[in-house]
Design an enzyme around this catalytic site. Structure first.
Site, PDB file in Angstrom:
ATOM      1  N   CYS A 104     -23.173  86.963  61.373  1.00 46.89           N
ATOM      2  CA  CYS A 104     -23.358  88.405  61.519  1.00 46.89           C
ATOM      3  C   CYS A 104     -23.801  88.775  62.936  1.00 46.89           C
ATOM      4  O   CYS A 104     -23.553  89.890  63.397  1.00 46.89           O
ATOM      5  CB  CYS A 104     -24.344  88.930  60.489  1.00 46.89           C
ATOM      6  SG  CYS A 104     -25.906  88.021  60.438  1.00 46.89           S
TER       7      CYS A 104
ATOM      8  N   HIS B 147     -30.633  88.603  58.877  1.00 44.98           N
ATOM      9  CA  HIS B 147     -29.307  89.219  58.858  1.00 44.98           C
ATOM     10  C   HIS B 147     -29.263  90.343  59.882  1.00 44.98           C
ATOM     11  O   HIS B 147     -30.282  90.994  60.160  1.00 44.98           O
ATOM     12  CB  HIS B 147     -29.021  89.750  57.450  1.00 44.98           C
ATOM     13  CG  HIS B 147     -27.671  90.369  57.292  1.00 44.98           C
ATOM     14  ND1 HIS B 147     -26.511  89.762  57.719  1.00 44.98           N
ATOM     15  CD2 HIS B 147     -27.293  91.563  56.737  1.00 44.98           C
ATOM     16  CE1 HIS B 147     -25.480  90.540  57.431  1.00 44.98           C
ATOM     17  NE2 HIS B 147     -25.927  91.635  56.847  1.00 44.98           N
TER      18      HIS B 147
END
Length: 859
Positions: free
Chosen positions: A328, A818
């Site tokens: 990510c 994340h």
């Protein structure tokens, strides 16, 4: 028929190969697009290069190479039929065909079934031969087809289980003796205990000694002190410091002479105060979370806008990027970059030209893969809304599961992370570091063409003042982003934070559940003020005093970039090596005016520091022998013997050590590699005093010779060891005031055939270094923002900006958690969360990590 097929294939037999060990078979993704066997046109695999091409691009490869034989792969996917047969997995046709080919979409195996189809296609007539066809095809063709069909997909080896080499457990791991000597290793600031090396450092797991590793032919590495320590102590195991992460570390056994596994590495590291391996645990969705996840759940919810019915958007510029496990950080950076017009024009606007001139292996070409990713994100081809019939069906079922397909960045990640110890792994990484990595790659691959990263480049003016004499020096350097401190002491809810900390400690001492965490709220103006505050200069050498002194440095904008990147310094290390993230919120403004931070240069009444460089400190005091040193130069004989033991001529070793200023064997080794082909390589050392100093020496201190006007030999050696011609290297160093990083970039942006002899004209206008960080940049060159071809390519303008994108991080460490990004498009904020792209309801601008601003027009 068999004879007919055999005759048909005879002219093409020399071009059909059987994949050998090491050949990568690209049978899951096109080199120029995100077409796959699941796409409508399927995928064509060249039977000579084993590259894959979608229907739109296979003709280009045929015209460029003349290769005619391709294997066409097609995977048919459909939803399982309901009723009596529902839930039963039907037989697959050609079940062996796509062995090891992963699905490109996240299909639920219980709801979908698929059939595989393969055939040989001969261009240009598109003659098709169904497979398998063992009886009718020549034996070589059958073997080649079977090998391609059964080969692992090219990017399967990126999975840890399949690409990591088999490493054995060390026989010393279980019984390793560790000394109780009280050694605790700090989280930063390491250097070799026997020299000044700060890279390639190894921690001995017995006594905690931090020493440098061996040095290599490319000039990297160290002086081999870790190995020397083993020979003296027989302490067998060492761990490389910069590889320690929650999943393990690189361990080497000197006694076994190979990399090994240490199942007790966590225990062995904790002996020296390092407790990093038990902090994070992987979660089911591929992201890593941390032990404080329950305390930080609000951060995850707010940043991802959980609990809100976000409306999915589709089409050009609204394509998601699939997460490869922990990619990510890559996805968010590339989404922002390809929202910038200059990157769109460079790579997508020139798509056909880039593809037409791509090399024979486009998977290894940076421009091609950037164009491929940019087109994938901007074309809308991989982000299509659901069909009306599908929507009606989902509504009837009272569920709506449709999500866009997005693009998978496997090929792009494989290229841009190649050779990088961190980005080539499957671990989570810092988005800030990856951004700088990509800008560096764009810089290096834009020689002779438009450079889209020009929009980020700006000049920083650094003013250094000697505290004793009050005299100043102004220098300029190139940078690409600003790192803003986050002064916790300026939090507006400081009393609340102090109360929370007291409750937390009390709960910890009494074994009670911790209180709800309190997030620090810091004004953006405080961050900006902290950035502009003067800072102490470590080891400042005052040229006015010709001695070390106290010095302070302030930084200002000598130019303002077209796009301004701000990074909030949220991450730090605790004394126990735990990488910690400061839990804070900053009221980052939508509009920013930085004109008051414009640099002013030398002011009236200020007196400049003399333009002198610090003296070279020799390993031994030679002041009493300064007159005789011309005839008998001081040379580190230990380094000379180290080199001579490797088989190099003694005189060459002496010259190498002398010309690199007694800076150690690794520098001298680079000099040797760069000068081995010279005819006088093994001739005795010629002293500088034998060279006519020339007219310029009259202005040099201490009667320096004309060698002082040439770039340092060690700098020349480092660049020539990379394969650049010596003359080109010298010109680059002269043009950049002997700054190694800027010289390297100068070489890339000034091809040798375009160089002229008038390099002195460029010396004052070439700022192109790679000093991305605000810290530890000590370039003494003065950069001019001239707009000529050899200038720094600075796009200066007003310092007024508007926020258009920001990247947020969830989790307690850059190695876990994340990333998502929010981008403002068409007047509305959009959230990009891996392959999910939706309209944002509440963009969490106060929790961002990296912010992107574009300059407002002067009107």
């Amino acid at each position: 028929m068999a004879a007919d097929l055999g005759e048909l294939l005879v002219p093409y037999m020399p071009t059909i190969r059987v994949p050998r060990t090491g050949d990568r078979v690209f049978k899951s993704e096109c080199a120029f697009s995100y077409d796959s066997p699941e796409s409508e046109g399927g995928l064509y695999v060249c039977m000579n290069t084993f590259l894959g091409f979608g229907r739109e691009h296979v003709e280009r490869h045929y015209r460029k190479t003349g290769q005619s034989v391709y294997m066409h792969l097609k995977r048919h996917i459909k939803e399982k039929a309901t009723g009596a047969a529902g839930g039963a997995i039907p037989r697959r046709r050609n079940g062996k065909v796509f062995l090891d080919l992963e699905l490109n979409r996240d299909f639920n195996g219980e709801d979908y079934e698929y059939e595989d189809e393969a055939k040989l296609v001969i261009f240009p007539d598109h003659y098709e031969i169904p497979l398998p066809n063992i009886e009718e095809l020549p034996a070589l063709v059958t073997i080649a087809c079977d090998a391609v069909l059964n080969a692992a997909s090219a990017y399967k080896k990126q999975d840890p289980e399949s690409w990591e080499e088999e490493i054995q457990v060390s026989r010393h791991a279980r019984s390793l003796r560790q000394l109780d000597n009280g050694v605790k290793i700090p989280p930063s600031g390491w250097k070799c205990q026997k020299c000044e090396m700060r890279e390639n450092l190894w921690l001995n797991l017995t006594d905690g000694a931090v020493l440098c590793g061996k040095w290599f032919f490319d000039g990297s590495g160290g002086n081999g002190h870790a190995l020397e320590h083993y020979r003296e102590t027989n302490f067998p195991l060492a761990v490389k410091l910069d590889t320690i992460n929650p999943d393990g570390a690189d361990v080497y056994s000197f006694e076994e002479e190979e990399a090994v596994l240490d199942p007790h590495i966590s225990e062995h590291l904790s002996h020296f105060g390092i407790d990093m391996l038990q902090l994070q645990q992987p979660t089911e969705n591929g992201h890593h979370t941390d032990n404080n996840a329950r305390q930080r759940v609000s951060e995850w919810e707010v940043i991802q806008e959980s609990g809100m019915k976000l409306k999915a958007v589709y089409g050009s510029g609204y394509t998601g990027i699939k997460n490869l496990g922990n990619s990510c950080y890559l996805s968010t950076i590339m989404q922002v970059l390809f929202s910038i017009p200059e990157f769109q024009r460079m790579y997508v606007g020139n798509l056909q030209r880039i593809y037409d001139y791509s090399p024979l292996d486009p998977t290894q070409d940076f421009a091609t893969q950037m164009a491929k990713l940019g087109y994938g994100l901007l074309s809308g081809q991989y982000s299509k809304p659901p069909m009306k019939s599908e929507l009606i069906e989902q509504v009837m079922k009272e569920e709506y599961k449709h999500q866009q397909r997005g693009v998978s960045p496997r090929m792009f990640k494989g290229l841009v992370s190649k050779g990088h110890p961190e980005f080539s792994s499957n671990r989570q990484q810092d988005a800030h570091e990856f951004l700088l990595h990509i800008i560096n790659l764009v810089e290096r691959n834009s020689a002779g063409s438009e450079n889209p990263s020009d929009v980020f480049r700006f000049l920083v003016e650094e003013r250094v003042q000697c505290c004793q004499t009050r005299r100043v020096r102004y220098t300029q350097r190139v940078d690409y982003l600003i790192q803003l401190p986050a002064p916790i002491e300026c939090a507006t809810n400081r009393e609340e934070l102090l109360a929370y900390e007291a409750k937390r400690k009390d709960a910890e001492e009494n074994m009670r559940a911790p209180p709800e965490p309190v997030r620090a709220r810091i004004p953006f103006t405080a961050c900006l003020q902290a950035f502009t505050e003067p800072e102490n200069v470590p080891d400042f050498w005052s040229s006015a005093l010709q001695a070390k002194s106290a010095g302070v440095k302030t930084s200002r904008f000598a130019s303002f970039p077209e796009y301004l990147i701000l990074q909030i310094k949220k991450f730090t290390f605790g004394v126990d090596w735990v990488p910690k993230k400061l839990d804070l919120a900053i009221d980052v403004p939508d509009f920013l005016d930085l004109n008051r931070l414009r640099a002013t240069g030398l002011q009236v009444g200020e007196e400049e520091l003399p333009d002198l460089t610090p003296p070279i400190v020799l390993p031994e005091d030679t002041r009493d022998n300064s007159m005789s040193s011309i005839d008998s130069p001081e040379i580190d004989e230990v380094a000379v013997m180290q080199l001579a033991e490797m088989g190099f001529p003694l005189e060459a070793c002496r010259k190498a050590v002398y010309y690199t200023g007694n800076m150690g064997p690794e520098m001298a080794f680079n000099w040797i590699i760069a000068h081995m082909e010279e005819p006088d390589f093994a001739e005795p050392l010629t002293l500088p005093s034998m060279i006519d100093p020339g007219p310029s020496s009259s202005n040099s201190p201490m009667g320096a010779t004309s060698l002082d006007n040439s770039p340092p030999e060690e700098s020349i050696a480092i660049l020539t060891s990379m394969g650049f011609p010596r003359s080109h290297t010298i010109q680059a160093l002269k043009a950049t005031n002997n700054n190694l990083e800027r010289a390297l970039d100068w070489i890339f942006t000034h091809p040798e055939e375009e160089e002229s002899d008038a390099l002195s004209d460029m010396a004052d206008t070439e700022p192109n270094d790679n000093a991305f960080s605000n810290a530890n940049s000590h370039s003494d060159s003065t950069l001019s923002p001239d707009r000529d071809a050899s200038g720094p390519r600075i796009k200066d303008g007003p310092g007024r900006y508007e926020l258009f994108a920001f990247i947020s991080h969830m989790g307690a460490s850059t190695m876990s958690g994340h990333y998502v990004c929010h981008i403002k498009k068409e007047g509305r904020w959009v959230i990009y969360n891996d392959h999910k792209v939706c309209l944002s309801e509440r963009p969490p601008k106060d929790l961002g990590y990296i912010y992107f601003y574009h300059r407002l027009s002067s009107s």
